[in-house]
Design an enzyme around this catalytic site. Structure first.
Site, PDB file in Angstrom:
ATOM      1  N   CYS A 162     -23.250  14.490  -8.195  1.00 10.33           N
ATOM      2  CA  CYS A 162     -22.288  13.400  -8.323  1.00 10.33           C
ATOM      3  C   CYS A 162     -22.131  13.044  -9.799  1.00 10.33           C
ATOM      4  O   CYS A 162     -23.120  12.813 -10.495  1.00 10.33           O
ATOM      5  CB  CYS A 162     -22.773  12.186  -7.537  1.00 10.33           C
ATOM      6  SG  CYS A 162     -21.707  10.735  -7.698  1.00 10.33           S
TER       7      CYS A 162
ATOM      8  N   CYS B 260     -23.525   9.239 -10.385  1.00 10.68           N
ATOM      9  CA  CYS B 260     -24.941   8.856 -10.338  1.00 10.68           C
ATOM     10  C   CYS B 260     -25.924  10.010 -10.515  1.00 10.68           C
ATOM     11  O   CYS B 260     -27.122   9.778 -10.664  1.00 10.68           O
ATOM     12  CB  CYS B 260     -25.245   8.131  -9.032  1.00 10.68           C
ATOM     13  SG  CYS B 260     -25.289   9.223  -7.579  1.00 10.68           S
TER      14      CYS B 260
ATOM     15  N   CYS C 139     -20.465  10.054  -1.902  1.00 11.21           N
ATOM     16  CA  CYS C 139     -21.859  10.242  -2.294  1.00 11.21           C
ATOM     17  C   CYS C 139     -22.687   9.185  -1.559  1.00 11.21           C
ATOM     18  O   CYS C 139     -22.392   7.990  -1.660  1.00 11.21           O
ATOM     19  CB  CYS C 139     -22.004  10.076  -3.809  1.00 11.21           C
ATOM     20  SG  CYS C 139     -23.719  10.087  -4.379  1.00 11.21           S
TER      21      CYS C 139
ATOM     22  N   CYS D 217     -24.431   6.546  -4.159  1.00  9.25           N
ATOM     23  CA  CYS D 217     -23.729   5.493  -4.906  1.00  9.25           C
ATOM     24  C   CYS D 217     -22.389   5.086  -4.283  1.00  9.25           C
ATOM     25  O   CYS D 217     -21.746   4.164  -4.771  1.00  9.25           O
ATOM     26  CB  CYS D 217     -23.515   5.906  -6.358  1.00  9.25           C
ATOM     27  SG  CYS D 217     -22.297   7.209  -6.599  1.00  9.25           S
TER      28      CYS D 217
ATOM     29  N   CYS E  26     -13.436  19.589   0.733  1.00 10.23           N
ATOM     30  CA  CYS E  26     -12.441  19.674  -0.335  1.00 10.23           C
ATOM     31  C   CYS E  26     -12.797  18.592  -1.352  1.00 10.23           C
ATOM     32  O   CYS E  26     -12.563  17.405  -1.115  1.00 10.23           O
ATOM     33  CB  CYS E  26     -11.056  19.464   0.277  1.00 10.23           C
ATOM     34  SG  CYS E  26      -9.716  19.648  -0.886  1.00 10.23           S
TER      35      CYS E  26
END
Length: 142
Positions: free
Chosen positions: A56, A59, A105, A108, A130
């Protein structure tokens, strides 16, 4: 795949709107925190074949491995599964007059993209995550 519709989930990384704006570029903020979408065929990882882990961008949580990335020719990086189901959160998305499943995610709450099923890709899961390139960062294998 369960679909979490609770948008009040507490996240391990929880920053104020201003803190996210300081941490992210305006383009990253738009996609990650406002559920925007980058233009197709323009993201830095659309055609990348480098072995490694995609984390991510907000984070740093590890989300996908390059060995689950495949060529879908849809304009965004596509994966057939996350590293583990607890790495992502699924939220029903009824925007734009259609039913989709948003992928966030789980660490976060940042928007990553959407997951689609039953499109007929020759992958083990018949799923296509995607994902916006701008939502992740690739760390190449050593």
């Amino acid at each position: 795949m369960s679909h979490d519709t609770d948008r009040t989930t507490p996240y391990a990384v929880s920053l104020s709107d201003e803190e996210w704006r300081q941490r992210l570029t305006p383009a990253e903020y738009h996609v990650l925190r406002e559920a925007g979408t980058e233009a197709p065929f323009r993201g830095e990882y659309t055609d990348t074949k480098t072995p490694g882990v995609y984390s991510c961008r907000a984070c740093g949580a590890e989300l996908f491995r390059s060995d689950t990335k495949f060529e879908s020719h849809c304009g965004w990086p596509s994966f057939f599964s996350p590293l583990a189901e607890d790495r992502v959160q699924y939220i029903e998305d009824r925007s734009h007059g259609m039913r989709r499943v948003e992928v966030r995610c789980a660490n976060c709450g940042s928007h990553l993209g959407h997951v689609f099923e039953g499109e007929g890709y020759p992958t083990p899961t018949d799923q296509r995550y995607c994902i916006n390139s701008i939502s992740v960062r690739l760390t190449p294998d050593a």
